[in-house]
Design an enzyme around this catalytic site. Structure first.
Site, short mmCIF file in Angstrom:
data_model
loop_
_atom_site.label_atom_id
_atom_site.label_comp_id
_atom_site.label_asym_id
_atom_site.label_seq_id
_atom_site.Cartn_x
_atom_site.Cartn_y
_atom_site.Cartn_z
N ASN A 4 127.70 -51.10 -91.06
CA ASN A 4 126.84 -51.45 -92.34
C ASN A 4 125.87 -50.47 -92.48
O ASN A 4 124.89 -50.13 -91.89
CB ASN A 4 125.99 -52.73 -91.86
N TRP A 5 126.40 -49.73 -93.52
CA TRP A 5 125.76 -48.33 -93.88
C TRP A 5 124.36 -48.70 -94.67
O TRP A 5 123.60 -47.75 -94.85
CB TRP A 5 126.59 -47.56 -94.47
N LYS A 6 124.06 -49.77 -95.01
CA LYS A 6 123.07 -50.38 -96.01
C LYS A 6 122.88 -49.27 -97.13
O LYS A 6 123.97 -48.72 -97.60
CB LYS A 6 121.59 -50.26 -94.96
N HIS A 12 122.98 -61.10 -95.44
CA HIS A 12 122.17 -60.19 -94.39
C HIS A 12 120.70 -60.50 -94.57
O HIS A 12 120.32 -60.71 -95.42
CB HIS A 12 122.60 -58.70 -94.75
N GLU A 36 118.30 -58.67 -94.76
CA GLU A 36 117.64 -57.79 -95.65
C GLU A 36 117.53 -58.40 -96.99
O GLU A 36 116.73 -58.09 -97.87
CB GLU A 36 117.97 -56.45 -95.53
N GLU A 70 122.52 -61.72 -85.84
CA GLU A 70 121.45 -60.29 -85.98
C GLU A 70 120.00 -61.03 -85.92
O GLU A 70 119.32 -61.41 -86.95
CB GLU A 70 121.48 -59.70 -87.39
N GLY A 104 117.12 -52.48 -86.12
CA GLY A 104 116.45 -51.12 -86.31
C GLY A 104 115.33 -50.80 -85.39
O GLY A 104 114.44 -49.99 -85.85
N SER A 145 120.25 -53.10 -83.11
CA SER A 145 119.95 -52.18 -82.24
C SER A 145 121.16 -51.90 -81.29
O SER A 145 121.00 -51.47 -80.03
CB SER A 145 118.82 -52.30 -81.31
N GLY A 184 124.29 -51.04 -87.33
CA GLY A 184 123.46 -50.45 -88.62
C GLY A 184 123.42 -48.80 -88.35
O GLY A 184 124.29 -48.11 -88.54
N GLY A 185 122.37 -48.48 -88.12
CA GLY A 185 122.10 -46.99 -87.77
C GLY A 185 122.99 -46.37 -87.18
O GLY A 185 123.44 -45.00 -87.57
P1 13P Z 1 120.66 -51.74 -86.79
O1 13P Z 1 121.99 -51.55 -85.72
O2 13P Z 1 120.31 -50.26 -87.39
O3 13P Z 1 119.58 -52.43 -85.64
O4 13P Z 1 121.12 -52.72 -87.81
C1 13P Z 1 121.66 -53.96 -87.50
C2 13P Z 1 122.00 -54.48 -88.86
O5 13P Z 1 121.28 -54.75 -89.66
C3 13P Z 1 123.55 -54.30 -89.28
O6 13P Z 1 123.88 -55.30 -90.18
#
Ligand code: 13P
Length: 256
Positions: A16-18, A101, A103, A171, A177, A216, A237-238
């Site tokens: 997920n590149w957000k 998600h 967020e 999640e 993150g 993470s 994510g990251g």
């Molecule tokens: P991280 O892997 O950066 O913790 O993010 C997780 C995430 O929200 C994937 O959707």
């Protein structure tokens, strides 16, 4: 991408590149795609870039990686400025979409009912919906994590739809993150609970739905997480932004 219709289903590693990534980052998708073609991988691989990159990401992936969106509207078309329908995602060549998600639940006030409507929209358009759930730190500390996530599943899955069109992304909000994450025992307990909820919802078909862990995930912990019971993949994510890191996570899935 394999679907939840048989025992041979592979784990799903989804990036997920957000809200990260301009066209200059498409090379990362190309690099993962070239490597997967050269050397087999034992997972379905999906990257969800920003909507602006979807069509070009599909080209860069060259059929070796699936491409998905990060959200969709529940309507298929209409006077909804700025929104993107599941059909529009499908039209770019995408085959999946992340919905609910945390967020979006937090920043855009998305409720379980809104998420359920988006899951229905994804199904209507022929997209796999990755339905995200997860507890806050306060909820976990209060001993409510299982109840909160069970309630989110019950509220976010439409009553009538095929289980094959869904994956769940667990999640924990406090693990996103942050570098923190639940213990292996806590992840196992939650994934087993989610499995029970899915079976309650769908009967035996609920056993085939992939449950992804997210929060993470990185190259150094992916192997251990992916080996846990009921973990059917990862939502990253990251560490999905750089080809080398993401590929290492994808290659942490052992041969079946
Ligand atoms: P991280 O892997 O950066 O913790 O993010 C997780 C995430 O929200 C994937 O959707």
């Amino acid at each position: 991408m394999t679907t939840n219709t048989g025992e041979a289903m592979q784990p799903l590693i989804a990036g997920n590149w957000k809200m990260h990534g301009l066209a200059s980052r498409l090379g990362e998708i190309e690099a993962v795609s070239v490597s997967i073609r050269a050397r087999p991988i034992y997972a379905d691989v999906l990257i969800c870039p920003p909507a602006t990159l979807l069509a070009r990401a599909v080209q860069a992936a060259a059929g070796s990686i699936a491409i998905g969106g990060q959200d969709c509207d529940c309507e298929s078309t209409g006077a909804f400025t700025g929104d993107i329908s599941a059909e529009m995602l499908k039209d770019t060549g995408a085959c999946a979409v992340i919905v609910g998600h945390s967020e979006r639940r937090q920043r855009h006030g998305e409720t379980d009912a809104m998420v359920a409507a988006k899951v229905t929209a994804a199904w209507r358009a022929g997209l796999l919906a990755i339905v995200c759930i997860g507890e806050s730190e306060a909820q976990r500390l209060a001993g409510k994590a299982l109840t909160v996530c069970g309630d989110q599943i019950a509220g976010s899955l439409p009553a009538v739809m095929a289980s094959s069109a869904v994956a769940i992304g667990y999640e924990p909000l406090w693990a996103i993150g942050s570098g923190s994450m639940p213990s292996p025992e806590e992840i196992t307990q939650m994934h087993q609970h989610i499995r029970q909820c899915l079976v309650a919802h769908w009967g035996a078909a609920g056993k085939l739905v992939r449950i992804l862990y997210g929060g993470s995930v990185k190259p150094s912990n992916a192997r251990e997480i992916l080996a846990l019971p009921e973990v059917g993949g990862a939502l990253v994510g990251g560490e999905s932004l750089e080809a080398m890191d993401f590929e290492t996570i994808c290659r942490s899935v052992p041969p079946a």
